[in-house]
Motif scaffolding. Structure first.
Motif, PDB file in Angstrom:
ATOM      1  N   LYS A 129       0.809  -1.228   0.000  1.00  0.00           N
ATOM      2  CA  LYS A 129       0.000   0.000   0.000  1.00  0.00           C
ATOM      3  C   LYS A 129       0.845   1.282   0.000  1.00  0.00           C
ATOM      4  CE  LYS A 129      -4.232  -2.060   1.520  1.00  0.00           C
ATOM      5  NZ  LYS A 129      -3.851  -3.267   0.837  1.00  0.00           N
ATOM      6  N   VAL A 130       1.942   1.233  -0.747  1.00  0.00           N
ATOM      7  CA  VAL A 130       2.715   2.461  -0.985  1.00  0.00           C
ATOM      8  C   VAL A 130       2.038   3.199  -2.132  1.00  0.00           C
ATOM      9  CG1 VAL A 130       4.934   3.383  -1.793  1.00  0.00           C
ATOM     10  CG2 VAL A 130       4.888   1.333  -0.332  1.00  0.00           C
ATOM     11  N   ASP A 131       1.786   4.480  -1.982  1.00  0.00           N
ATOM     12  CA  ASP A 131       1.316   5.279  -3.123  1.00  0.00           C
ATOM     13  C   ASP A 131       2.527   5.593  -3.997  1.00  0.00           C
ATOM     14  OD1 ASP A 131      -1.189   5.247  -2.110  1.00  0.00           O
ATOM     15  OD2 ASP A 131      -1.256   7.362  -1.515  1.00  0.00           O
ATOM     16  N   ILE A 132       2.315   5.567  -5.314  1.00  0.00           N
ATOM     17  CA  ILE A 132       3.425   5.864  -6.231  1.00  0.00           C
ATOM     18  C   ILE A 132       3.023   7.044  -7.105  1.00  0.00           C
ATOM     19  CG2 ILE A 132       4.883   4.979  -8.105  1.00  0.00           C
ATOM     20  CD1 ILE A 132       4.366   2.174  -7.177  1.00  0.00           C
ATOM     21  N   LEU A 133       3.968   7.954  -7.316  1.00  0.00           N
ATOM     22  CA  LEU A 133       3.764   9.025  -8.297  1.00  0.00           C
ATOM     23  C   LEU A 133       4.882   8.918  -9.330  1.00  0.00           C
ATOM     24  CD1 LEU A 133       2.159  11.521  -9.192  1.00  0.00           C
ATOM     25  CD2 LEU A 133       3.705  12.907  -7.794  1.00  0.00           C
ATOM     26  N   PHE A 134       4.529   8.347 -10.500  1.00  0.00           N
ATOM     27  CA  PHE A 134       5.493   8.221 -11.591  1.00  0.00           C
ATOM     28  C   PHE A 134       5.499   9.494 -12.437  1.00  0.00           C
ATOM     29  CE2 PHE A 134       5.083   3.326 -11.667  1.00  0.00           C
ATOM     30  CZ  PHE A 134       6.329   3.150 -11.078  1.00  0.00           C
ATOM     31  N   HIS A 135       6.498   9.605 -13.278  1.00  0.00           N
ATOM     32  CA  HIS A 135       6.618  10.748 -14.202  1.00  0.00           C
ATOM     33  C   HIS A 135       6.559  12.072 -13.438  1.00  0.00           C
ATOM     34  CE1 HIS A 135       6.607   8.131 -17.623  1.00  0.00           C
ATOM     35  NE2 HIS A 135       5.524   7.534 -17.175  1.00  0.00           N
ATOM     36  N   ALA A 136       7.247  12.087 -12.313  1.00  0.00           N
ATOM     37  CA  ALA A 136       7.304  13.309 -11.506  1.00  0.00           C
ATOM     38  C   ALA A 136       8.764  13.557 -11.151  1.00  0.00           C
ATOM     39  CB  ALA A 136       6.468  13.139 -10.229  1.00  0.00           C
ATOM     40  N   LEU A 137       9.280  14.650 -11.652  1.00  0.00           N
ATOM     41  CA  LEU A 137      10.687  14.989 -11.407  1.00  0.00           C
ATOM     42  C   LEU A 137      10.788  15.911 -10.203  1.00  0.00           C
ATOM     43  CD1 LEU A 137      13.678  14.915 -12.529  1.00  0.00           C
ATOM     44  CD2 LEU A 137      13.115  17.086 -13.628  1.00  0.00           C
ATOM     45  N   GLY A 138      11.433  15.454  -9.145  1.00  0.00           N
ATOM     46  CA  GLY A 138      11.671  16.322  -7.994  1.00  0.00           C
ATOM     47  C   GLY A 138      12.476  17.521  -8.448  1.00  0.00           C
ATOM     48  N   ALA A 139      12.067  18.733  -8.008  1.00  0.00           N
ATOM     49  CA  ALA A 139      12.701  19.938  -8.565  1.00  0.00           C
ATOM     50  C   ALA A 139      13.096  20.960  -7.513  1.00  0.00           C
ATOM     51  CB  ALA A 139      11.765  20.578  -9.580  1.00  0.00           C
ATOM     52  N   GLY A 140      12.775  20.706  -6.244  1.00  0.00           N
ATOM     53  CA  GLY A 140      13.141  21.689  -5.222  1.00  0.00           C
ATOM     54  C   GLY A 140      12.375  21.417  -3.939  1.00  0.00           C
ATOM     55  N   VAL A 141      12.643  22.207  -2.935  1.00  0.00           N
ATOM     56  CA  VAL A 141      11.930  22.039  -1.658  1.00  0.00           C
ATOM     57  C   VAL A 141      11.440  23.386  -1.161  1.00  0.00           C
ATOM     58  CG1 VAL A 141      13.140  19.966  -0.828  1.00  0.00           C
ATOM     59  CG2 VAL A 141      14.104  22.226  -0.351  1.00  0.00           C
ATOM     60  N   VAL A 142      10.419  23.328  -0.309  1.00  0.00           N
ATOM     61  CA  VAL A 142      10.011  24.493   0.475  1.00  0.00           C
ATOM     62  C   VAL A 142      10.296  24.112   1.919  1.00  0.00           C
ATOM     63  CG1 VAL A 142       8.078  25.946   1.207  1.00  0.00           C
ATOM     64  CG2 VAL A 142       8.211  25.129  -1.167  1.00  0.00           C
ATOM     65  N   MET A 143      11.038  24.970   2.641  1.00  0.00           N
ATOM     66  CA  MET A 143      11.444  24.646   4.004  1.00  0.00           C
ATOM     67  C   MET A 143      10.469  25.286   5.011  1.00  0.00           C
ATOM     68  SD  MET A 143      14.294  22.884   3.493  1.00  0.00           S
ATOM     69  CE  MET A 143      15.184  22.808   5.056  1.00  0.00           C
ATOM     70  N   HIS A 144      10.248  24.584   6.140  1.00  0.00           N
ATOM     71  CA  HIS A 144       9.561  25.208   7.281  1.00  0.00           C
ATOM     72  C   HIS A 144      10.489  26.245   7.896  1.00  0.00           C
ATOM     73  CE1 HIS A 144       5.954  22.894   8.035  1.00  0.00           C
ATOM     74  NE2 HIS A 144       6.615  21.763   7.919  1.00  0.00           N
ATOM     75  N   ASP A 145      11.709  25.802   8.108  1.00  0.00           N
ATOM     76  CA  ASP A 145      12.767  26.668   8.649  1.00  0.00           C
ATOM     77  C   ASP A 145      14.078  26.060   8.159  1.00  0.00           C
ATOM     78  OD1 ASP A 145      13.570  24.557  10.444  1.00  0.00           O
ATOM     79  OD2 ASP A 145      11.870  25.091  11.704  1.00  0.00           O
ATOM     80  N   GLU A 146      15.190  26.523   8.655  1.00  0.00           N
ATOM     81  CA  GLU A 146      16.502  26.093   8.146  1.00  0.00           C
ATOM     82  C   GLU A 146      16.722  24.581   8.235  1.00  0.00           C
ATOM     83  OE1 GLU A 146      20.304  27.565   9.845  1.00  0.00           O
ATOM     84  OE2 GLU A 146      19.748  29.335   8.677  1.00  0.00           O
ATOM     85  N   ARG A 147      16.109  23.951   9.250  1.00  0.00           N
ATOM     86  CA  ARG A 147      16.415  22.538   9.518  1.00  0.00           C
ATOM     87  C   ARG A 147      15.293  21.577   9.124  1.00  0.00           C
ATOM     88  NH1 ARG A 147      21.017  21.907  12.724  1.00  0.00           N
ATOM     89  NH2 ARG A 147      20.449  19.724  12.858  1.00  0.00           N
ATOM     90  N   ARG A 148      14.147  22.112   8.674  1.00  0.00           N
ATOM     91  CA  ARG A 148      13.001  21.218   8.442  1.00  0.00           C
ATOM     92  C   ARG A 148      12.364  21.442   7.083  1.00  0.00           C
ATOM     93  NH1 ARG A 148       8.294  20.833  11.826  1.00  0.00           N
ATOM     94  NH2 ARG A 148       8.646  23.052  12.063  1.00  0.00           N
ATOM     95  N   ILE A 149      12.205  20.320   6.334  1.00  0.00           N
ATOM     96  CA  ILE A 149      11.574  20.422   5.006  1.00  0.00           C
ATOM     97  C   ILE A 149      10.062  20.397   5.189  1.00  0.00           C
ATOM     98  CG2 ILE A 149      11.376  19.327   2.724  1.00  0.00           C
ATOM     99  CD1 ILE A 149      14.010  17.782   3.503  1.00  0.00           C
TER     100      ILE A 149
END
Ligand SMILES: Cc1cc2nc3c(=O)[nH]c(=O)nc-3n(C[C@H](O)[C@H](O)[C@H](O)COP(=O)(O)OP(=O)(O)OC[C@H]3O[C@@H](n4cnc5c(N)ncnc54)[C@H](O)[C@@H]3O)c2cc1C
Length: 454
Positions: A129-149
């Motif tokens: 029961k893992v959800d999969i997202l194919f054809h999706a290129l990771g491109a960046g992150v938005v951080m909560h703060d310096e240490r947390r994504i």
């Protein structure tokens, strides 16, 4: 002169989903990480840029598992078990798994068919029961703060979307997610040198009787051809071995470099473009030579994989960096979460150099400390696979599939434990992780009995 830039206006991004665990990359590390996190009862998403799983094993046509086994005082044992065993059993049920074969008379590897690997991995993830997202290129992150994504940004056919999660696991092979989040990393040998990439390919139409054990005779035939001036090869130590059906062989023969002689850099788009084109050219040249080998006269190239095979790019710096000495000295660690039995396999200019721990004097495997999976500076991130915390030398060994499965399983299980304890991966009790891994059927070394059988 600095490159020209243009301004991209800020915009609202649709949220694809909110998860407990998000895994970037569906290679051996990502498969095992996602399965382990989902088995720990966590809502898990695996994000992959291609439309199939397997990582370099399928996308770069590797078609061969190394590092599942170790040569323990002269006897072969399959040490990487747990989730890897579940996957192997599924590949085998599909008729896609070879019996293990001996490499350099010292260690076992095990070939497989890419189609069976892809199907088996789909089945395993969907059963867990893992959800999969194919054809999706990771491109960046938005951080909560310096240490947390907070969220991972992905580019899809439906445009840019965001995936939020409580814990992220970087299994991209290139440390993409860790780099975007600001974790420190090294690239190659820190002097611009990396393990050289190769374009794999497979031949069909071979006469197995006439070809016999051609992998033994091909190196001498290559030397003869070079001496006669009929062919020139990019590297020595070519690996040409049969797949499950003896009419089909995989060819690991090429080596891709830039004009300055250094390895193609898998983080540079222009290098990658050149590597793909030169790689296919080298494949054709290798094929022309192989057609002169007895049994290969009527062969043809049946498959050139979707991408150039990249062995090394970023290595994220964590709490401990596994080194070449650790591999050769069969190091033990109190926080061991898995093992590696593959030797150092260094792809240098023009050659491949193997360095083994002493055989049969040593136990033939090193342990993998949990600290390798804990990037410095970012709290809700784990990293597993070939971009985990290792030195250039250590990575030349523990980058192969076996250790990547082990690291992935440990990272996914650690994410599960961190979430149940409402803490961050760095602060979980390692003994609990070790117990959980052993209960799941993994071999982590320490005082555990070495598993019997292949
Ligand atoms: C030519 C070659 C031959 C090799 N031979 C062998 C061998 O015989 N046996 C062996 O065991 N190992 C071999 N290896 C090594 C082994 O295949 C890899 O080291 C191993 O697959 C690494 O596993 P991983 O899960 O860490 O990363 P990878 O297998 O690299 O998987 C990473 C996954 O992440 C995805 N991804 C990356 N970036 C992004 C992004 N930004 N967004 C979305 N998805 C992303 C990729 O598409 C890929 O599916 C070989 C490698 C090469 C290149």
């Amino acid at each position: 002169m600095p490159p020209k830039t243009i301004f991209e206006p800020a915009r609202q991004i649709p949220l694809y989903g909110e998860y407990e665990v998000a895994v970037l990359g569906g290679g051996p590390a990502g498969i095992a990480a996602a399965v382990a996190a989902a088995r720990a009862g966590r809502r898990t998403l695996l994000i992959e840029r291609y439309g199939f799983l397997g990582g370099m094993g399928t996308a770069a046509g590797v078609t061969n598992f190394c590092g599942l086994h170790a040569n323990v005082h002269g006897e072969m044992h399959r040490l990487v078990r747990g989730i890897a065993s579940d996957l192997l059993a599924r590949i085998d049920r599909l008729g896609g798994l070879n019996a293990p074969h001996l490499i350099l008379g010292k260690i076992l590897a095990q070939a497989y068919d890419t189609a069976a690997y892809k199907i088996a991995a789909d089945d395993l993830l969907s059963a867990c029961k893992v959800d999969i997202l194919f054809h999706a290129l990771g491109a960046g992150v938005v951080m909560h703060d310096e240490r947390r994504i907070n969220a991972l940004l992905v580019e899809t056919k439906a445009g840019r979307q965001a995936v939020s999660a409580r814990i992220f696991i970087d299994c991209s092979g290139d440390g993409d997610l860790a780099a975007w989040a600001g974790a420190p990393f090294e690239v190659g040998d820190n002097e611009g040198g990396m393990l050289y990439p190769s374009m794999m390919f497979r031949l069909n139409g071979i006469d197995p009787e006439r070809a016999g054990d051609a992998w033994r005779t091909i190196p001498a035939l290559m030397e003869k051809a070079e001496a006669a001036g009929t062919h020139k090869f990019p590297r020595k130590s070519a690996i040409v071995r049969p797949q499950r059906s003896g009419i089909e062989w995989r060819v690991n023969f090429t080596q891709l470099k830039r004009d300055d002689g250094r390895a193609i850099n898998g983080l540079e788009p222009d290098d990658l473009t050149r590597g793909e084109i030169d790689g296919r050219r080298q494949a054709v040249a290798a094929f022309e030579f192989l057609r002169t080998v007895p049994g290969f006269e009527k062969s043809y190239i049946v498959d050139l994989p979707p991408q150039l095979g990249i062995r090394e790019t970023r290595r994220v710096i964590g709490g401990y960096m596994l080194s070449g000495e650790d591999v050769l000295g069969c190091a033990s660690f109190e926080d061991s979460v898995g093992v590696n039995g593959w030797p150092m396999e260094v792809h240098v200019a023009g050659d491949v150099i193997f360095k083994f721990p002493p055989i049969p004097e040593s136990r033939g495997f090193n342990e993998l400390p949990y600290r390798m999976l804990l990037p410095q500076g970012v709290d809700n991130l784990l990293v597993a696979g070939r971009c985990a915390s290792m030195t250039h030398d250590g990575q030349s060994a523990a980058r192969v599939s076996g250790a990547c499965f082990a690291m992935g399983e440990a990272a996914g299980s650690a994410a599960g434990l961190a979430l149940s304890g409402n803490t961050i991966p760095r602060d979980i009790a390692v003994e609990k992780l070790q117990q959980a891994l052993q209960q799941q059927g993994a071999f982590i070394g320490r005082d555990q009995k070495v598993p019997e059988g292949l």
